[in-house]
Every structure is written in structure tokens, then in C-alpha cells.
Design an enzyme around this catalytic site. Sequence first.
Site, mmCIF file in Angstrom:
data_model
loop_
_atom_site.group_PDB
_atom_site.id
_atom_site.type_symbol
_atom_site.label_atom_id
_atom_site.label_comp_id
_atom_site.label_asym_id
_atom_site.label_seq_id
_atom_site.Cartn_x
_atom_site.Cartn_y
_atom_site.Cartn_z
ATOM 1 N N LYS A 92 16.783 5.643 -43.123
ATOM 2 C CA LYS A 92 16.261 4.500 -43.426
ATOM 3 C C LYS A 92 15.599 4.855 -44.930
ATOM 4 C CE LYS A 92 15.299 3.784 -38.713
ATOM 5 N NZ LYS A 92 16.244 2.598 -38.257
ATOM 6 N N TRP A 100 10.997 1.144 -29.437
ATOM 7 C CA TRP A 100 11.459 2.203 -29.416
ATOM 8 C C TRP A 100 10.464 3.334 -28.785
ATOM 9 C CZ3 TRP A 100 16.289 3.029 -30.424
ATOM 10 C CH2 TRP A 100 17.028 2.216 -31.248
ATOM 11 N N ASP A 147 6.986 9.880 -33.808
ATOM 12 C CA ASP A 147 8.303 9.279 -34.326
ATOM 13 C C ASP A 147 8.073 8.358 -35.618
ATOM 14 O OD1 ASP A 147 10.847 8.036 -34.761
ATOM 15 O OD2 ASP A 147 10.785 6.764 -32.739
HETATM 16 N N1 PMP Z 1 12.709 5.313 -33.467
HETATM 17 C C1 PMP Z 1 12.674 4.376 -34.467
HETATM 18 C C2 PMP Z 1 11.276 3.998 -34.570
HETATM 19 C C3 PMP Z 1 13.980 3.585 -34.930
HETATM 20 O O1 PMP Z 1 13.548 2.816 -35.675
HETATM 21 C C4 PMP Z 1 15.110 4.053 -34.347
HETATM 22 C C5 PMP Z 1 16.218 3.480 -34.990
HETATM 23 N N2 PMP Z 1 16.388 2.358 -35.489
HETATM 24 C C6 PMP Z 1 15.186 5.160 -33.406
HETATM 25 C C7 PMP Z 1 14.108 5.799 -32.898
HETATM 26 C C8 PMP Z 1 16.386 5.666 -32.898
HETATM 27 O O2 PMP Z 1 16.998 6.181 -34.133
HETATM 28 P P1 PMP Z 1 18.718 7.021 -33.963
HETATM 29 O O3 PMP Z 1 19.161 5.710 -34.046
HETATM 30 O O4 PMP Z 1 18.542 7.935 -35.153
HETATM 31 O O5 PMP Z 1 18.572 7.601 -32.679
#
Ligand code: PMP
Length: 366
Positions: free
Chosen positions: A199, A105, A175
Site C-alpha cells: 500500500k 481485518w 497491524d
Molecule cells: N490488514 C489490513 C489492515 C489490510 O488492509 C490488509 C489487506 N488489505 C490485510 C491485513 C491483509 O493483508 P495481506 O493481503 O498482505 O495478507
Amino acid sequence: MSPVHRVYNFAAGPAVLPLPVLEQIQRDLLALPGVGMSILEISHRSRAFAAILEEAEADLRALAGVPDDYRVLFLQGGASLQFAMVPMNLLGPDEVADYIDGGSWAAKAIEEARKFGRVHVAASTRAERYARIPAQTELQLSPGAAYVHMTSNNTIEGTQYRTLPDVGGAPLVSDASSDLFSRPIDIRRHALVYAGAQKNMGPAGVTVAIVRGDLIARSAARRAALPTMLTYAVHAEHRSLYNTPPTFGIYALGLVMKWLREQGGLAAVAARNERKAARLYAEIDRTGFYRGTAARADRSVMNVTFRLATEALEARFVAEAAAAGLDGLKGHRSVGGMRASIYNAFPEEGVDALVEFMREFERRFG
Ligand code: PMP
């Protein structure tokens, strides 16, 4: 107890919600007490919704100890939109932003930021398949960086920061999608923290950003060049009511915040989360039949990743577990293996059930 049959849901997000929260949503779905309308129907400009929003923010602030000079924004577009909003609002044309590349991510955040400005990768563990968090000594920070971006919990690889990196005086942007509100957080050490709610905090559709005042000011200075909806300052000035916000998501998040307070707050929740993770890692480490994929020192309390000797055996594990009421254990499609996501609302009995299943599976195939 709910009379409805529920499986143990190990999904990485959207993920399990606290049962009392689901029951309250169910109870109040036809009509909110004293309102006579559903949360799905009331105006976002109504007095009733204003109270819901204010209460959600107040509980969130109390839980995390958000200082007065930070704004709490309820946004849409998920954490993925923050990958763009952060550089759009905070990275000037003559500046550089440092990114710590500690997981898949983080890599996505970097790719997005490069569309908007100059990015410097301060450290990366990509060559090691992100099996560990970059160490403090590896960080090559740029003097005067506009900000330093990190990912506090790597949902896919199953690694997590235990302590925040030291980034000197630079604004730290985190994040925290998969661990915000799972443990106490020192907001003061951050300039901006963001997370999709789906989450640990609520349903999909609402994203929380906690933003220090000076970053709101930076955003305000750039507003002429930014789409209105992607400007932090606009959302701050309108208290997350510039346009129609995700009303249901904010309401449900508010209920989760109340539930977290009833659990004794973030320290109590963290202790329980640690207990759950320790039980699973102990089972993984017991014989060598299962193999943890994350470096021990960086193991995530939220997403426990592990493998078996062959992919065929892993597929069998996931399928048989699902048949036994242990759902969502398949690892992210990019890495394979297994992943048990055990967020705040995941019950301890579910961890015991998984450990029991793992033992039985090992007896048969070990
Ligand atoms: N950052 C992290 C650490 C994630 O785990 C996720 C989703 N699993 C995201 C960003 C992306 O999030 P979203 O689907 O809400 O755009």
C-alpha cells in the site's frame, strides 16, 4: 514525465507506486549498475543483494526512527500470516491476548488468534459496522495480557486511529498494513508493528515486521514448538536471510524508502496526505449528495469511503469514473459503496481530478 499513459489508480492495494521508483526499476531491470545482472536474477547471498537489503533497512530505520533494540524483519505471507505468527510466537498457553475489534481485518486477526490461544475482545464496534474506532473508555483490558492487538487503519471501513490507545504496560501489537510510513510513527509505544508493503511501501510479496527485542526473546523461547519459517527469532538471527527472501520486493521497497526520504520524510509526507484527504472529505461534505461512511473524528487519511443514494448510482459512478481514467474506486465487496485509496504515492492532481469528476457527476445526477 513518463510518455506512457497512466490512469489515476485509487486501488486499496496493491496500489500506486511513485513514478520515479517505477522509472528506476525500468532503467535498472536488465542490469543493476555495476552488477551486470537484473535484480530478478541475482543471488540473495550475493554481495550486491546484501548491500540492497542493508540499505533498505537503514533507510527504513532512519525514516521511522526505529530504536536499536527493535529488529526489522522482511517476511512473506502478507499481513494475513502475521495474524497467525503473532499469537504463535507471543501467546503462551496460560496467557490471554487482548484484541481491539475495530474493523473487518481486526476480526480476521481475532479469528486466527483463537486457533492458537486465549483471546479477549477488549472492545468492538462491529455492531456499528465498524463505522468508528473504539474509544479509550470502552477498552476492557485484561491484567497481564500477553499483548494488545489493534489495527491502526481500517482499509475497508475507512477509519483510522489519530492517537494510539493507552494499553497500560501491555505490549502493543499493531497491524499498520494500510498506514505504516504514511505518517510519523512512535515505534517506542509499540512492541510489534507489521504491514504488507503493497500500500504505502512497495509491491506485494514483502511484509515488514518491526519487533522489540524482548518479543524476539519470547519467540526464541518457543522455537522448538514452532515451524522454523514462522519463528520471529529465526528471521531475526538470520537478518531476514534464513531462506530466499522476496528479493525484488525488498529492492523496490528500498527505492520507495529513498523516495520517501527525498520527499522530506514522514512528517512532510503526512502533511501532503492530510491535504489530499481533507480535499476529498470537503467535497463529500459539501452538499449531502455524497455521504461519508466513517465517523468524522475517525476518518481515515488513507482510504476515503463514501456512498450515494442508491447502489445503481454507485455502480454508474464507479464505471464512469473508470472510463474517465479514475480507476479502482469500487468499495470493498463486503461493504459496497466507493473507496478512494490515496496512499503516499497517489498524486495530488489525482485528488483534484476526482473532485472535479464528483462535481460533474453531482451536476448530472444530484
Ligand atoms: N490488514 C489490513 C489492515 C489490510 O488492509 C490488509 C489487506 N488489505 C490485510 C491485513 C491483509 O493483508 P495481506 O493481503 O498482505 O495478507
